[in-house]
Design an enzyme around this catalytic site. Structure first.
Site, PDB file in Angstrom:
ATOM      1  N   ASP A  57       0.832  48.037  29.920  1.00  0.00           N
ATOM      2  CA  ASP A  57       0.287  46.987  30.747  1.00  0.00           C
ATOM      3  C   ASP A  57       0.249  45.549  29.570  1.00  0.00           C
ATOM      4  OD1 ASP A  57      -1.628  45.751  32.541  1.00  0.00           O
ATOM      5  OD2 ASP A  57      -3.012  45.723  30.767  1.00  0.00           O
ATOM      6  N   GLU A 129       4.398  50.643  34.387  1.00  0.00           N
ATOM      7  CA  GLU A 129       3.791  50.167  33.100  1.00  0.00           C
ATOM      8  C   GLU A 129       3.807  51.415  31.917  1.00  0.00           C
ATOM      9  OE1 GLU A 129      -0.045  47.516  34.614  1.00  0.00           O
ATOM     10  OE2 GLU A 129      -0.421  49.701  34.467  1.00  0.00           O
TER      11      GLU A 129
END
Length: 240
Positions: A57, A129
């Site tokens: 992320d 992610e």
């Protein structure tokens, strides 16, 4: 977790798809391991992709931030922040995951798998992610950046002007054809294949009964988007 020869072959297919070879293939496997699989296989598997998701992320945010900073030199901080948020949102990351069929490679618990987890936006976005995080750990920031921009650069460049990585090809096609005096567009299912839990839809987009684009997706909406994208390619309004 020991990786079987069959699983390694599957992972090698993904590595070929993303054009990145892992030094540590266990990192790749962990990035694709959902917590539901760990919960159902305690003792056999004890690592989910959640920590790599956390890392990925931040990596995605950094890469997109740098890209925006360098490409849109006239934008103030507020506009850059809004545009970054739209690019790294769940729907955008899930769209990116579907481009490489990431759902096909996930290790999911039986219940999660049976209820459509492989095509759920939240799971796909998290896995994307985690995959980015795994590439970062395995090969460093340059490798992660090359993956993100190299794999999706044309979509990213085009989408940044629109403010979202998910490009609504149907709307784009509708607007372009309306400017050309064409208002009626029809989407028609050509065929459906596969079992209920893993269906594939083949869609045509037509004008006055003539097919101008075809596409395939895991649901009708996705198939319509892919058909519209092919139509846009044919009429020269996007370079894919």
């Amino acid at each position: 977790m020991r990786i079987s020869p069959d699983r390694e072959r599957i992972l090698n297919k993904l590595q070929s798809e993303i054009n990145y070879q892992f030094k540590d293939i266990e990192l790749l496997n962990t990035s694709l391991t959902h917590s539901s699989y760990v919960n159902e296989n305690k003792g056999k598997c004890d690592k989910s992709n959640e920590r790599l998701e956390f890392l990925g992320d931040s990596v995605i945010s950094l890469v997109v931030s740098e890209y925006l900073y360098k490409r849109f030199i006239e934008f103030p901080e507020g506009d850059l922040t809004k545009r970054r948020a739209s690019v790294v949102c769940e729907s955008s990351l899930a769209f990116a995951a579907r481009k490489i069929n990431l759902g096909d490679y996930l290790l999911l618990g039986k219940g999660e798998d049976a209820t459509g987890g492989r095509d759920r936006d939240s799971i796909l976005a998290d896995a994307f992610e985690a995959l980015t995080g795994a590439i970062f750990v395995d090969g460093g920031l340059k490798s992660a950046k090359d993956f993100l921009l190299g794999q999706f650069e044309r979509e990213v460049i085009y989408a940044l002007s629109k403010g979202n990585l998910f490009i609504d090809y149907k709307t784009e096609l509708q607007e372009i054809l309306q400017k050309r005096g064409i208002s009626k567009i029809e989407y028609r299912v050509e065929k459906e294949t596969g079992p209920d839990h893993n269906k594939k839809f083949y869609m045509n987009v037509l004008i006055e009964g003539k097919i101008i684009g075809s596409g395939m997706g895991r649901n009708k909406k996705e198939a319509e988007q892919m058909a519209a994208k092919q139509a846009l390619l044919k009429i020269g309004e996007t370079d894919g």
